[in-house]
Motif scaffolding. Structure first.
Motif, mmCIF file in Angstrom:
data_model
loop_
_atom_site.group_PDB
_atom_site.id
_atom_site.type_symbol
_atom_site.label_atom_id
_atom_site.label_comp_id
_atom_site.label_asym_id
_atom_site.label_seq_id
_atom_site.Cartn_x
_atom_site.Cartn_y
_atom_site.Cartn_z
ATOM 1 N N VAL A 282 5.719 101.240 14.745
ATOM 2 C CA VAL A 282 4.623 101.705 15.598
ATOM 3 C C VAL A 282 3.431 100.765 15.622
ATOM 4 C CG1 VAL A 282 5.235 104.127 15.382
ATOM 5 C CG2 VAL A 282 3.667 103.114 13.735
ATOM 6 N N HIS A 283 3.365 99.870 14.650
ATOM 7 C CA HIS A 283 2.208 98.992 14.592
ATOM 8 C C HIS A 283 2.612 97.654 14.034
ATOM 9 C CE1 HIS A 283 -1.607 97.366 13.018
ATOM 10 N NE2 HIS A 283 -2.175 98.075 13.954
ATOM 11 N N MET A 284 2.024 96.613 14.601
ATOM 12 C CA MET A 284 2.391 95.282 14.128
ATOM 13 C C MET A 284 1.123 94.514 13.770
ATOM 14 S SD MET A 284 5.035 92.877 16.020
ATOM 15 C CE MET A 284 5.693 91.436 15.287
ATOM 16 N N ASP A 285 1.085 93.996 12.570
ATOM 17 C CA ASP A 285 -0.080 93.231 12.121
ATOM 18 C C ASP A 285 0.339 91.773 12.060
ATOM 19 O OD1 ASP A 285 -2.070 93.290 9.023
ATOM 20 O OD2 ASP A 285 -2.133 92.005 10.796
ATOM 21 N N VAL A 286 -0.019 91.032 13.113
ATOM 22 C CA VAL A 286 0.464 89.652 13.207
ATOM 23 C C VAL A 286 -0.191 88.759 12.175
ATOM 24 C CG1 VAL A 286 0.519 87.651 14.719
ATOM 25 C CG2 VAL A 286 1.051 89.882 15.629
ATOM 26 N N ARG A 287 -1.472 88.988 11.920
ATOM 27 C CA ARG A 287 -2.170 88.145 10.936
ATOM 28 C C ARG A 287 -1.592 88.359 9.551
ATOM 29 N NH1 ARG A 287 -8.628 87.415 11.498
ATOM 30 N NH2 ARG A 287 -8.709 89.261 12.795
ATOM 31 N N GLY A 288 -1.282 89.622 9.249
ATOM 32 C CA GLY A 288 -0.770 89.932 7.917
ATOM 33 C C GLY A 288 0.737 89.807 7.825
ATOM 34 N N ASN A 289 1.393 89.466 8.954
ATOM 35 C CA ASN A 289 2.857 89.346 8.975
ATOM 36 C C ASN A 289 3.530 90.594 8.465
ATOM 37 O OD1 ASN A 289 3.021 86.817 10.097
ATOM 38 N ND2 ASN A 289 2.987 85.775 8.141
ATOM 39 N N GLU B 219 11.437 78.828 24.656
ATOM 40 C CA GLU B 219 12.170 79.014 23.402
ATOM 41 C C GLU B 219 12.120 80.452 22.914
ATOM 42 O OE1 GLU B 219 9.908 76.301 23.427
ATOM 43 O OE2 GLU B 219 11.394 74.723 23.718
ATOM 44 N N LEU B 220 11.689 81.342 23.790
ATOM 45 C CA LEU B 220 11.646 82.776 23.510
ATOM 46 C C LEU B 220 10.627 83.160 22.447
ATOM 47 C CD1 LEU B 220 15.440 83.690 23.547
ATOM 48 C CD2 LEU B 220 13.844 83.581 25.435
ATOM 49 N N GLN B 221 9.643 82.283 22.263
ATOM 50 C CA GLN B 221 8.661 82.600 21.229
ATOM 51 C C GLN B 221 7.407 83.201 21.849
ATOM 52 O OE1 GLN B 221 7.520 79.211 18.900
ATOM 53 N NE2 GLN B 221 7.386 80.420 17.028
ATOM 54 N N ALA B 222 6.887 84.266 21.240
ATOM 55 C CA ALA B 222 5.661 84.875 21.729
ATOM 56 C C ALA B 222 4.473 84.284 20.986
ATOM 57 C CB ALA B 222 5.706 86.386 21.527
ATOM 58 N N ARG B 223 4.588 84.298 19.654
ATOM 59 C CA ARG B 223 3.580 83.666 18.813
ATOM 60 C C ARG B 223 4.312 83.103 17.610
ATOM 61 N NH1 ARG B 223 -1.661 87.455 18.110
ATOM 62 N NH2 ARG B 223 -2.110 85.808 16.622
ATOM 63 N N SER B 224 3.586 82.410 16.738
ATOM 64 C CA SER B 224 4.253 81.893 15.544
ATOM 65 C C SER B 224 4.976 83.029 14.852
ATOM 66 C CB SER B 224 3.224 81.353 14.549
ATOM 67 O OG SER B 224 2.426 80.403 15.162
ATOM 68 N N ASN B 225 6.201 82.786 14.473
ATOM 69 C CA ASN B 225 7.008 83.749 13.729
ATOM 70 C C ASN B 225 7.395 84.992 14.513
ATOM 71 O OD1 ASN B 225 6.810 82.064 11.492
ATOM 72 N ND2 ASN B 225 4.940 83.056 10.799
ATOM 73 N N ILE B 226 7.085 85.046 15.803
ATOM 74 C CA ILE B 226 7.511 86.207 16.583
ATOM 75 C C ILE B 226 8.275 85.746 17.819
ATOM 76 C CG2 ILE B 226 6.793 88.266 17.828
ATOM 77 C CD1 ILE B 226 4.289 88.314 16.186
ATOM 78 N N TRP B 227 9.500 86.258 17.946
ATOM 79 C CA TRP B 227 10.314 85.949 19.116
ATOM 80 C C TRP B 227 10.664 87.258 19.820
ATOM 81 C CZ3 TRP B 227 10.322 83.313 14.632
ATOM 82 C CH2 TRP B 227 10.304 81.916 14.677
ATOM 83 N N VAL B 228 11.023 87.135 21.096
ATOM 84 C CA VAL B 228 11.439 88.325 21.846
ATOM 85 C C VAL B 228 12.716 87.972 22.595
ATOM 86 C CG1 VAL B 228 10.740 90.097 23.497
ATOM 87 C CG2 VAL B 228 8.998 88.875 22.211
ATOM 88 N N ALA B 229 13.677 88.885 22.602
ATOM 89 C CA ALA B 229 14.927 88.617 23.316
ATOM 90 C C ALA B 229 15.403 89.890 24.006
ATOM 91 C CB ALA B 229 15.995 88.116 22.343
ATOM 92 N N GLY B 230 16.317 89.712 24.956
ATOM 93 C CA GLY B 230 16.924 90.861 25.610
ATOM 94 C C GLY B 230 16.140 91.381 26.789
#
Lengths: 676, 157
Positions: free
Chosen positions: A299-306, A491-502
């Protein structure tokens, strides 16, 4: 404990007074020393004990004893606290490493064992009780925590991660865990979710599974955690609207196995449960593996905190994350506003449970209406239409376009296809815009804008997919306004360490431009690519995915690229013979589903002609088989292979080249459409 | 042509076999064998094994993936006269692993052999194939191992 309390109460004033006296003495001594030795009073202090030496001695003894007792007590408390603290820390640290058998073994026992423990403890172990007793003033929950570890400290087996312990010895171990958690009112299950996953895949569909496989292939011993809110392990969707409906097996809704046209059977699940490992074993498994956490939603994603947070407040930290959340079927506004009864008779088709429900419902009703004329709607209409031959089920399909697949096929082909769908037993209502839906007399009445009224028992809405971008806000990810979905690069990347597919990925296709594709093969190709890039490759989306559809046994096509009916098209046709049907294609290639032979093959040379083909009659309106090119600025951006199979590699090559061809008939020759 | 006409923006051409008898004059761009973007086969241009090759199915990624990789790598780089003869330990442990997952890696017998010869063609194709098509993945996998690895006899019995 009460005993202690009373004892303490009795001792307290004495201790206090004695300690006060001690302090006062010390202070005076210090002050006195600080002043001058000259001022040493000749007389004793006024508060000092007057009277005889024996009383002095007694007094001194009492004070000394009190001080000593107080000191010892303080020392023991501090030490005990420290010990408990350290134990708690080590116990928390060891928790994720506990082998499952330990936990499962001990979990049924904790309550019983705990009860036994608390009874056993008071008798033989008064000591630990003295320690917890001063904790009483503090809240009960920590006390419960404190009690348990103090009990364990007295019990020989230490809480360690080592597996080789007997159940009886184990049962006290997890108690602190269980007790602590029951103190927090959290079920023991919460301890099964790993707190960290090297590769975290959000979503348990096709793209996610393809990525998991790719990661495992490239990163030896990789630990992959798939988190899905569905109750099922990863499965493939196409059979839900095709093969599963054609199965002869009455228990197909349970087994979810289908017979491919060549007779071979398989399950819709990509892999049986034994392929996966349990989430709690993920981080300790020697060679890693793929774990699936079902029934949990991120439900929640903290990108800074990975890290991400689940719907039960558990947090999972990640190193690399894939978002493959797919989408949710769209609904018509008029149906959503129509009320409870209408909604209960409407199916939005996407998941296994939708298939089960529709299968059951369709056996018990007289009339079903499918709203939507695209891939899903047409496939379901054909599947249900086929069923209507055996039962007296009326199957209606309605859509705003003029013909089936109106947004994909050029008009002439769409019309031709619609006739074929009608032959499958479907009543087609074209150019239909739904104005309202009401529930009346246990039936549903659909009123169209042009006044036509359709009465039916059940509605299946196949009006598109809404990509799931719920995490965009918390993660700070960009959402595409044209196509929907998360915006990612080539390359299907949204941000560092985050990809999206499908389905949820709006990506940049180097050849065809930015797009979002909702097909099975794309999910596989993009999932696989994302997995590769998550393990260090930097490959862009390059291998073009394809898609296919069958509308009955006579009409089947495969397509690649941008296939939009608003583009100018050039269609080159020959007359179809009995050999040019989807069924024949699979039988010949020995493959179960057509896409097998098409998806990954690369073209080497055009298919050579060998045997003479049957003569073409060349009826103008008979689009038996052929190839249709979709053009954008004179470049072929999409190709449909109409009842022509095993030619996808050539089509893929033509799209990849992206050349302007002056004569498309010459290009069509490369496909050798007259040949099998 | 048999016929050629247009319906608005759409062109429709009907062709006979004779119309398509002459070779095509359409030109295709030459393939670059070292294109880094392209999908690769089992062996990469560098000589390394492409574990992500669709042809391997789920062999390198399943529970016995590590054992499989060890065994196959050993074989691939083996310079012995009888290639892979020094790799018996790895193969043995791979086999032991596979026996623990009969669902994923069914044990070979005559019946399975027949099926496998049928699916020979299928095994040459893609991961997508495996994921969307063929029957029990393991049959394809073990079969793939046999035919993809030229001349290599996997002692799975």
């Amino acid at each position: 404990m009460l005993k202690c309390r009373t004892v303490w109460k009795k001792l307290a004033p004495l201790a206090r007074s004695s300690s006060t006296v001690c302090r006062q003495n010390v202070r005076r001594a210090v002050l006195n020393n600080g002043r001058t030795p000259a001022q040493v009073p000749a007389a004793h202090m006024s508060t000092g004990p007057a009277g005889g030496g024996r009383e002095n001695q007694l007094y001194a003894l009492l004070v000394g004893a009190a001080c000593l007792g107080g000191g010892i007590y303080a020392y023991r408390t501090v030490k005990g606290d420290q010990r408990r603290y350290e134990e708690r820390l080590s116990e928390i640290a060891s928790r994720p490493h506990r082998a499952a058998p330990q936990e499962t073994l001990s979990e049924p026992e904790p309550l019983a064992a705990e009860a036994a423990e608390t009874e056993a403890v008071p008798a033989p172990e008064p000591e630990p009780q003295a320690e917890p007793s001063p904790e009483e003033p503090s809240p009960p929950a920590p006390e419960a925590e404190v009690v348990a570890p103090s009990e364990t400290t007295e019990i020989p087996p230490e809480p360690t991660a080592e597996a080789a312990e007997t159940p009886s010895a184990e049962s006290p171990e997890p108690q602190p865990e269980v007790v602590a958690e029951s103190g927090g009112d959290v079920a023991p299950v919460a301890s099964k979710i790993p707190s960290h996953a090297r590769y975290l895949l959000i979503g348990g569909g096709t793209a996610s599974f393809a990525a998991a496989r790719s990661i495992r292939a490239r990163d030896p011993g990789a630990r992959v955690l798939i988190v899905t809110d569905e109750p099922d392990l990863p499965y493939m969707r196409p059979p839900l609207s095709k093969e599963l409906w054609f199965s002869d097996d009455p228990s197909v809704t349970e087994t979810l196995r289908f017979k491919q046209w060549n007779g071979k059977e398989r399950s819709i699940y990509f892999q049986p449960p034994s392929f996966y490992i349990n989430p709690e074993e993920l981080n300790s498994a020697e060679n890693g593996g793929v774990a699936v956490l079902t029934g949990k939603k991120v439900v929640h994603m903290d990108v800074r905190g990975n890290k991400v947070k689940l719907d039960d407040d558990t947090e999972i930290a990640y190193d690399k994350c894939l978002i493959a959340t797919g989408g949710v079927p769209r609904n018509l506004q008029v149906i959503e506003r129509a009320g409870e009864e209408v909604m209960s008779k409407t199916t939005l088709f996407r998941k296994i449970e939708d298939f089960k429900l529709l299968d059951k419902v369709s056996r018990n009703i007289k009339s079903v209406t499918i709203i939507g004329g695209g891939f899903l709607g047409s496939e379901l209409a054909c599947a249900l239409g086929r069923r209507s031959a055996e039962s007296d089920l009326e199957v209606i399909q309605m859509f705003p376009e003029k013909g089936n697949m109106g947004k994909v096929l050029p008009e002439y082909l769409s019309n031709w296809t619609t006739e074929k769908v009608k032959k499958e037993g479907v009543k087609i209502i074209s150019e239909a815009l739904v104005k309202s839906v009401v529930a009346k007399d246990d039936k549903l009445e659909i009123l169209l804008k042009d006044g036509r009224l359709v009465k039916t028992d059940h509605i299946v809405a196949a009006v598109g997919l809404e990509p799931n971008v719920d995490l965009a806000k918390s993660a700070g990810l960009e959402v595409d306004s044209d196509f929907g979905g998360y915006r990612v690069n080539a390359e299907l990347q949204a941000r560092s360490n985050i990809w999206v597919a499908g389905d949820a990925a709006c990506f940049y296709d180097i050849r065809l431009g930015r797009r979002r594709v909702e097909h099975h093969d794309h999910a596989v190709v993009s999932g696989r690519l994302a997995g590769e890039n998550m393990t260090g490759a930097s490959k862009p989306y390059w291998h073009q995915s394809m898609f296919w559809s069958d509308l009955g046994p006579d009409v089947g096509y495969e397509a690649i690229g941008i296939v939009d009916s608003s583009l100018p098209t050039v269609g080159v046709f020959a007359k179809a013979t009995a050999k040019d049907t989807p069924k024949a294609a699979t039988e010949k290639s020995g493959t179960g589903i057509r896409s097998e032979s098409e998806t990954e093959d690369t073209a080497v040379s055009p298919v050579a002609s060998s045997t003479p083909a049957p003569p073409t009659v060349g009826h103008k309106d008979d689009y038996g088989k052929g190839v249709i090119f979709y053009l954008r600025d004179k470049v072929v951006v999409g190709i449909i292979l109409w009842n022509v199979f095993n030619r996808m590699p050539i089509a893929r090559k033509i799209i990849k080249d992206g050349e302007e061809h002056a004569d498309l008939n010459e290009v069509a020759k490369l496909f050798n459409i007259h040949e099998d | 042509f048999s016929s050629f006409h247009t319906k608005g923006k759409d062109t429709i051409i009907f062709v006979t076999k004779e119309d398509h008898a002459a070779p095509s004059s359409a030109e295709l761009v030459e393939e670059d064998p070292n294109d880094p973007y392209e999908e690769r086969g089992l062996i990469l241009p560098s000589g390394e094994i492409n574990w992500n090759c669709p042809c391997l199915g789920g062999m390198a990624s399943g529970p016995c993936g590590t054992a499989f990789k060890d065994a196959f790598s050993c074989f691939h780089y083996s310079k012995e006269e009888v290639k892979g003869s020094e790799c018996m330990d790895q193969f043995r442990s791979m086999q032991e692993c596979m026996q623990r997952f009969p669902e994923l890696y069914p044990q070979e017998d005559d019946k399975v052999q027949q099926e496998k010869s049928e699916t020979h063609e299928a095994s040459q194709s893609s991961e997508t194939a495996e994921m969307s098509g063929t029957d029990s993945a393991p049959a394809e996998d073990s079969n793939t191992t046999q035919c993809v690895v030229h001349g290599f006899l996997l002692p799975v019995s």
